[in-house]
Design a protein around this motif. Structure first.
Motif, PDB file in Angstrom:
ATOM      1  N   GLU A  16     -18.870  45.860  12.606  1.00 60.63           N
ATOM      2  CA  GLU A  16     -19.372  46.039  13.975  1.00 60.63           C
ATOM      3  C   GLU A  16     -20.188  47.333  14.097  1.00 60.63           C
ATOM      4  OE1 GLU A  16     -19.781  44.595  17.913  1.00 60.63           O
ATOM      5  OE2 GLU A  16     -19.087  43.623  16.091  1.00 60.63           O
ATOM      6  N   TRP A  19     -23.590  46.861  12.551  1.00 58.33           N
ATOM      7  CA  TRP A  19     -24.439  46.015  13.391  1.00 58.33           C
ATOM      8  C   TRP A  19     -24.865  46.727  14.677  1.00 58.33           C
ATOM      9  CZ3 TRP A  19     -27.628  42.178  13.410  1.00 58.33           C
ATOM     10  CH2 TRP A  19     -27.914  41.471  14.586  1.00 58.33           C
ATOM     11  N   LYS A  20     -23.910  47.276  15.397  1.00 57.56           N
ATOM     12  CA  LYS A  20     -24.208  47.839  16.720  1.00 57.56           C
ATOM     13  C   LYS A  20     -24.795  49.246  16.670  1.00 57.56           C
ATOM     14  CE  LYS A  20     -22.605  44.581  19.484  1.00 57.56           C
ATOM     15  NZ  LYS A  20     -23.497  43.780  20.282  1.00 57.56           N
ATOM     16  N   ASP A  21     -24.283  50.081  15.769  1.00 62.33           N
ATOM     17  CA  ASP A  21     -24.644  51.496  15.801  1.00 62.33           C
ATOM     18  C   ASP A  21     -25.640  51.906  14.712  1.00 62.33           C
ATOM     19  OD1 ASP A  21     -22.815  51.923  17.930  1.00 62.33           O
ATOM     20  OD2 ASP A  21     -21.180  52.047  16.495  1.00 62.33           O
ATOM     21  N   ASP A  23     -27.727  49.797  12.501  1.00 63.89           N
ATOM     22  CA  ASP A  23     -28.894  48.948  12.772  1.00 63.89           C
ATOM     23  C   ASP A  23     -30.245  49.581  12.398  1.00 63.89           C
ATOM     24  OD1 ASP A  23     -30.311  46.703  13.715  1.00 63.89           O
ATOM     25  OD2 ASP A  23     -30.430  47.519  15.748  1.00 63.89           O
ATOM     26  N   ASN A  28     -30.333  44.326  16.340  1.00 61.54           N
ATOM     27  CA  ASN A  28     -29.014  43.938  16.836  1.00 61.54           C
ATOM     28  C   ASN A  28     -28.996  43.282  18.211  1.00 61.54           C
ATOM     29  OD1 ASN A  28     -29.271  46.113  18.539  1.00 61.54           O
ATOM     30  ND2 ASN A  28     -27.588  47.288  17.631  1.00 61.54           N
ATOM     31  N   GLU A  29     -30.132  43.087  18.795  1.00 60.45           N
ATOM     32  CA  GLU A  29     -30.172  42.340  20.062  1.00 60.45           C
ATOM     33  C   GLU A  29     -30.228  40.835  19.810  1.00 60.45           C
ATOM     34  OE1 GLU A  29     -33.231  43.830  22.621  1.00 60.45           O
ATOM     35  OE2 GLU A  29     -32.433  45.860  22.545  1.00 60.45           O
ATOM     36  N   GLU A  31     -28.389  37.989  18.224  1.00 63.70           N
ATOM     37  CA  GLU A  31     -27.118  37.538  17.636  1.00 63.70           C
ATOM     38  C   GLU A  31     -27.303  36.424  16.594  1.00 63.70           C
ATOM     39  OE1 GLU A  31     -23.876  38.548  17.795  1.00 63.70           O
ATOM     40  OE2 GLU A  31     -24.540  40.288  18.933  1.00 63.70           O
ATOM     41  N   ARG A  34     -26.868  37.898  13.163  1.00 59.41           N
ATOM     42  CA  ARG A  34     -25.712  38.802  13.175  1.00 59.41           C
ATOM     43  C   ARG A  34     -25.237  39.167  11.770  1.00 59.41           C
ATOM     44  NH1 ARG A  34     -22.361  41.829  12.610  1.00 59.41           N
ATOM     45  NH2 ARG A  34     -20.552  42.374  13.851  1.00 59.41           N
TER      46      ARG A  34
END
Length: 92
Positions: A16, A19-21, A23, A28-29, A31, A34
């Motif tokens: 996570e 992916w989220k931080d 990137d 990561n917008e 999905e 993913r």
């Protein structure tokens, strides 16, 4: 032999964070892709459970971003971002 519950939680949290931080390619917008960074999760997880420090994890992320992915940019900014991500992983 499978992972312990705790290791599974850490593994998923690392995925996570990547992916989220982390990137590095700014996707990561979406999905639908993913899984883009999931190939990097096992090695980062191994570094974490082996007790790697922030510097070692940050250097690994930096190498992935600059050498493996070919991303360019201000070295200092990229390294600082990798260190921030590494710190999040260390704190898991």
């Amino acid at each position: 032999m499978g992972m312990s519950e705790r290791d599974e939680v850490i593994y998923k949290a690392i995925d996570e964070i990547l992916w989220k931080d982390w990137d590095p390619i700014g996707i990561n917008e979406n999905e639908n892709i993913r899984d883009e960074y999931q190939g990097y999760t096992p090695h980062v997880f191994t570094l974490k459970i082996q007790g790697a420090d922030v510097h070692k994890i940050a250097q690994h992320l930096y190498k992935l971003e600059t050498i493996d992915m070919g991303m360019t940019g201000d070295k200092e900014l990229v390294l600082n971002h990798c260190k921030t991500i590494a710190q999040k992983i260390i704190e898991l």
